[in-house]
Design a protein around this motif. Sequence first.
Motif, PDB file in Angstrom:
ATOM      1  N   ASP A  68     -14.977 -76.730  -1.964  1.00 22.30           N
ATOM      2  CA  ASP A  68     -14.846 -78.342  -2.084  1.00 22.30           C
ATOM      3  C   ASP A  68     -16.060 -79.056  -2.278  1.00 22.30           C
ATOM      4  O   ASP A  68     -16.335 -80.217  -1.625  1.00 22.30           O
ATOM      5  CB  ASP A  68     -14.351 -78.644  -0.686  1.00 22.30           C
ATOM      6  CG  ASP A  68     -13.159 -78.209  -0.190  1.00 22.30           C
ATOM      7  OD1 ASP A  68     -12.169 -77.811  -1.373  1.00 22.30           O
ATOM      8  OD2 ASP A  68     -12.716 -77.865   0.790  1.00 22.30           O
ATOM      9  N   GLY A  69     -16.899 -78.596  -3.371  1.00 19.47           N
ATOM     10  CA  GLY A  69     -17.903 -79.364  -3.838  1.00 19.47           C
ATOM     11  C   GLY A  69     -19.435 -79.087  -3.044  1.00 19.47           C
ATOM     12  O   GLY A  69     -20.468 -79.695  -3.647  1.00 19.47           O
ATOM     13  N   THR A  70     -19.225 -78.393  -1.985  1.00 21.71           N
ATOM     14  CA  THR A  70     -20.442 -77.985  -1.106  1.00 21.71           C
ATOM     15  C   THR A  70     -20.906 -76.557  -1.546  1.00 21.71           C
ATOM     16  O   THR A  70     -19.793 -75.876  -1.640  1.00 21.71           O
ATOM     17  CB  THR A  70     -20.386 -78.165   0.362  1.00 21.71           C
ATOM     18  OG1 THR A  70     -20.017 -79.644   0.698  1.00 21.71           O
ATOM     19  CG2 THR A  70     -21.434 -77.730   1.052  1.00 21.71           C
ATOM     20  N   LEU A  71     -22.116 -76.152  -1.881  1.00 23.31           N
ATOM     21  CA  LEU A  71     -22.386 -74.845  -2.107  1.00 23.31           C
ATOM     22  C   LEU A  71     -22.771 -74.059  -0.980  1.00 23.31           C
ATOM     23  O   LEU A  71     -23.795 -74.499  -0.227  1.00 23.31           O
ATOM     24  CB  LEU A  71     -23.762 -74.902  -3.176  1.00 23.31           C
ATOM     25  CG  LEU A  71     -23.163 -75.391  -4.596  1.00 23.31           C
ATOM     26  CD1 LEU A  71     -24.327 -75.868  -5.560  1.00 23.31           C
ATOM     27  CD2 LEU A  71     -22.341 -74.797  -5.321  1.00 23.31           C
ATOM     28  N   CYS A  72     -22.212 -72.977  -0.653  1.00 24.93           N
ATOM     29  CA  CYS A  72     -22.460 -72.043   0.368  1.00 24.93           C
ATOM     30  C   CYS A  72     -23.007 -70.912  -0.294  1.00 24.93           C
ATOM     31  O   CYS A  72     -22.728 -70.356  -1.165  1.00 24.93           O
ATOM     32  CB  CYS A  72     -21.387 -71.659   1.254  1.00 24.93           C
ATOM     33  SG  CYS A  72     -20.415 -73.071   1.786  1.00 24.93           S
ATOM     34  N   VAL A  73     -24.146 -70.115   0.420  1.00 20.39           N
ATOM     35  CA  VAL A  73     -25.018 -69.245  -0.058  1.00 20.39           C
ATOM     36  C   VAL A  73     -25.043 -68.115   0.873  1.00 20.39           C
ATOM     37  O   VAL A  73     -25.080 -68.272   2.107  1.00 20.39           O
ATOM     38  CB  VAL A  73     -26.312 -69.595  -0.049  1.00 20.39           C
ATOM     39  CG1 VAL A  73     -27.292 -68.483  -0.971  1.00 20.39           C
ATOM     40  CG2 VAL A  73     -26.410 -70.916  -1.219  1.00 20.39           C
ATOM     41  N   LEU A  74     -24.530 -66.887   0.144  1.00 20.86           N
ATOM     42  CA  LEU A  74     -24.611 -65.795   0.930  1.00 20.86           C
ATOM     43  C   LEU A  74     -25.872 -64.701   0.644  1.00 20.86           C
ATOM     44  O   LEU A  74     -25.792 -64.672  -0.565  1.00 20.86           O
ATOM     45  CB  LEU A  74     -23.423 -64.863   0.814  1.00 20.86           C
ATOM     46  CG  LEU A  74     -22.052 -65.481   1.192  1.00 20.86           C
ATOM     47  CD1 LEU A  74     -20.775 -64.501   0.859  1.00 20.86           C
ATOM     48  CD2 LEU A  74     -22.027 -65.894   2.704  1.00 20.86           C
ATOM     49  N   THR A  75     -26.465 -64.363   1.482  1.00 20.48           N
ATOM     50  CA  THR A  75     -27.726 -63.842   1.211  1.00 20.48           C
ATOM     51  C   THR A  75     -27.652 -62.371   1.693  1.00 20.48           C
ATOM     52  O   THR A  75     -27.339 -62.078   2.706  1.00 20.48           O
ATOM     53  CB  THR A  75     -29.185 -64.047   1.695  1.00 20.48           C
ATOM     54  OG1 THR A  75     -29.093 -64.102   2.926  1.00 20.48           O
ATOM     55  CG2 THR A  75     -29.420 -65.332   1.162  1.00 20.48           C
ATOM     56  N   CYS A  76     -27.472 -61.212   0.517  1.00 21.88           N
ATOM     57  CA  CYS A  76     -27.155 -59.800   0.990  1.00 21.88           C
ATOM     58  C   CYS A  76     -28.516 -58.989   0.642  1.00 21.88           C
ATOM     59  O   CYS A  76     -29.012 -58.969  -0.372  1.00 21.88           O
ATOM     60  CB  CYS A  76     -26.144 -59.264  -0.072  1.00 21.88           C
ATOM     61  SG  CYS A  76     -24.601 -60.393   0.204  1.00 21.88           S
ATOM     62  N   GLY A  77     -28.821 -58.254   1.684  1.00 25.17           N
ATOM     63  CA  GLY A  77     -30.039 -57.755   1.386  1.00 25.17           C
ATOM     64  C   GLY A  77     -30.648 -57.269   3.034  1.00 25.17           C
ATOM     65  O   GLY A  77     -30.257 -57.890   3.882  1.00 25.17           O
ATOM     66  N   ALA A  78     -31.768 -56.200   3.000  1.00 20.45           N
ATOM     67  CA  ALA A  78     -32.170 -56.018   4.367  1.00 20.45           C
ATOM     68  C   ALA A  78     -31.327 -55.418   5.245  1.00 20.45           C
ATOM     69  O   ALA A  78     -31.175 -55.658   6.663  1.00 20.45           O
ATOM     70  CB  ALA A  78     -33.101 -56.949   5.066  1.00 20.45           C
ATOM     71  N   GLY A  79     -29.926 -54.639   4.944  1.00 22.00           N
ATOM     72  CA  GLY A  79     -28.914 -54.290   5.873  1.00 22.00           C
ATOM     73  C   GLY A  79     -27.833 -55.389   6.439  1.00 22.00           C
ATOM     74  O   GLY A  79     -27.378 -54.969   7.413  1.00 22.00           O
ATOM     75  N   GLN A  80     -28.255 -56.573   5.779  1.00 22.46           N
ATOM     76  CA  GLN A  80     -27.235 -57.819   6.351  1.00 22.46           C
ATOM     77  C   GLN A  80     -26.889 -58.483   5.377  1.00 22.46           C
ATOM     78  O   GLN A  80     -27.420 -58.520   4.255  1.00 22.46           O
ATOM     79  CB  GLN A  80     -27.896 -58.285   7.497  1.00 22.46           C
ATOM     80  CG  GLN A  80     -29.340 -59.061   7.246  1.00 22.46           C
ATOM     81  CD  GLN A  80     -29.829 -59.666   8.521  1.00 22.46           C
ATOM     82  OE1 GLN A  80     -29.254 -59.827   9.544  1.00 22.46           O
ATOM     83  NE2 GLN A  80     -31.358 -60.008   8.225  1.00 22.46           N
ATOM     84  N   VAL A  81     -25.909 -59.433   5.599  1.00 24.97           N
ATOM     85  CA  VAL A  81     -25.203 -60.675   4.895  1.00 24.97           C
ATOM     86  C   VAL A  81     -25.611 -61.764   5.592  1.00 24.97           C
ATOM     87  O   VAL A  81     -24.906 -61.922   7.062  1.00 24.97           O
ATOM     88  CB  VAL A  81     -23.823 -60.295   4.510  1.00 24.97           C
ATOM     89  CG1 VAL A  81     -23.315 -61.596   3.653  1.00 24.97           C
ATOM     90  CG2 VAL A  81     -23.734 -59.202   3.635  1.00 24.97           C
ATOM     91  N   ARG A  82     -26.057 -62.792   5.403  1.00 24.49           N
ATOM     92  CA  ARG A  82     -26.285 -64.253   6.217  1.00 24.49           C
ATOM     93  C   ARG A  82     -25.603 -65.216   5.143  1.00 24.49           C
ATOM     94  O   ARG A  82     -25.723 -65.224   4.161  1.00 24.49           O
ATOM     95  CB  ARG A  82     -27.730 -64.355   6.327  1.00 24.49           C
ATOM     96  CG  ARG A  82     -28.424 -63.311   7.220  1.00 24.49           C
ATOM     97  CD  ARG A  82     -29.990 -63.368   7.468  1.00 24.49           C
ATOM     98  NE  ARG A  82     -29.931 -64.786   8.339  1.00 24.49           N
ATOM     99  CZ  ARG A  82     -31.192 -65.228   8.441  1.00 24.49           C
ATOM    100  NH1 ARG A  82     -32.322 -64.993   8.077  1.00 24.49           N
ATOM    101  NH2 ARG A  82     -31.313 -66.326   9.410  1.00 24.49           N
ATOM    102  N   GLN A  83     -25.089 -66.203   5.879  1.00 22.46           N
ATOM    103  CA  GLN A  83     -24.803 -67.306   5.085  1.00 22.46           C
ATOM    104  C   GLN A  83     -25.463 -68.529   5.621  1.00 22.46           C
ATOM    105  O   GLN A  83     -26.028 -68.917   6.625  1.00 22.46           O
ATOM    106  CB  GLN A  83     -23.239 -67.660   5.781  1.00 22.46           C
ATOM    107  CG  GLN A  83     -22.556 -68.773   5.151  1.00 22.46           C
ATOM    108  CD  GLN A  83     -21.013 -69.192   5.417  1.00 22.46           C
ATOM    109  OE1 GLN A  83     -20.453 -67.904   5.956  1.00 22.46           O
ATOM    110  NE2 GLN A  83     -20.477 -70.383   5.728  1.00 22.46           N
TER     111      GLN A  83
END
Length: 373
Positions: A68-83
């Motif tokens: 809805d116009g806002t950018l959400c970022v998922l970082t994948c690495g070091a054994g985990q996924v963060r938002q």
Amino acid sequence: MTSQLEQARSEGRPTVTLEREQRRLESAVRASALRARGTAGPGRAAVDIAELLDELGRARLIEIVDVDGTLCVLTCGAGQVRQFTAGRSEDAVRVADFARFALRRVARSRPGDDLDSALAVLKAAGPKLQAALLGPATRDLGDGPVMIVPPGRLHAIPWALLPELADRMFSVAPSAGAWLRAHTAPSPRRRHVTLVRGPGLVTEGAEVPQVALLYDDATVLAGGEATTEQVLSAIDGSWLAHVAAHGTFRADSPLFSSLRMHDGLLSVYDFERLQRAPYRLVLSSCDSAVLAPAGADELLGLVSSLLPLGTAGIVASVVPVNDQATAALMTALHKHLRGGAGLAQALRLARDGAEDEPVQAATAWSFLALGAA
């Protein structure tokens, strides 16, 4: 048909009939492609997160999603996924448009032109793009390579302008699944290199003869030999293909985006005739990385058609580039490839040698590494 149109335009002859015939032929090609039978095989509807994290190692995969116009970022690495939550997509698009305009301004400049305003735009654009696209996710990039998966309309970003990416090895991919397939794609045993010089370049593809000297097993196609059929035959299954040619992005019909050869245009539909796309592809041409969003972030364009065909990595530009500066950048890129670097690393190293001269620097910022090789 395209060559007939170009000749007619250059001679000042009427083109209405030829343009009508071109539209008819393009409609027929599109209709035929839509009716073509697909190939059966196992699907990969979703990415196995554990497999992805294992393949990433010390690297990070950054998936950017527009909600809805806002950018959400998922970082994948070091054994985990963060938002994380970043900025607004409209802000990123606006700043990116200014940045691409400034890059085109520098590319089209002549010796003695005042480039201060364009360079100021580029300097200011980097931090703004980083805030909008990544936001607080910059704290979770680690110290290794970064792979970026943006939403459809944010692919053609000059990502090297972002401060956190300026000195880092990074690449861009249409999806996490596309990156994973590219990352695990087998390299051909024979390291054959195909180098192509298309018509109409200011430098006439000046880097090609220099690059040819770097490789033991190289085929060079230029002049009358650089036809669509001969080029397709030569790059089919090659370890590395380099095409120095004018590229055109067709916003009205992205699958007709093309590279200009001696006898006409080499389009996305032509590339789909390959038995196996080249493992690595360097497109020393204008607008070759530009993609078009279609539907739910599905991408259409020259680059997105090649990754599913077996190409593991591509270097391409997001704006029209300066031919002379591109020749120097491409020569440096291939020296690093010849030394064993991958495409993303070779492009980063080639940028290092371009920082002190504005046109060279802008040209280096205009190219992206796409995929994984």
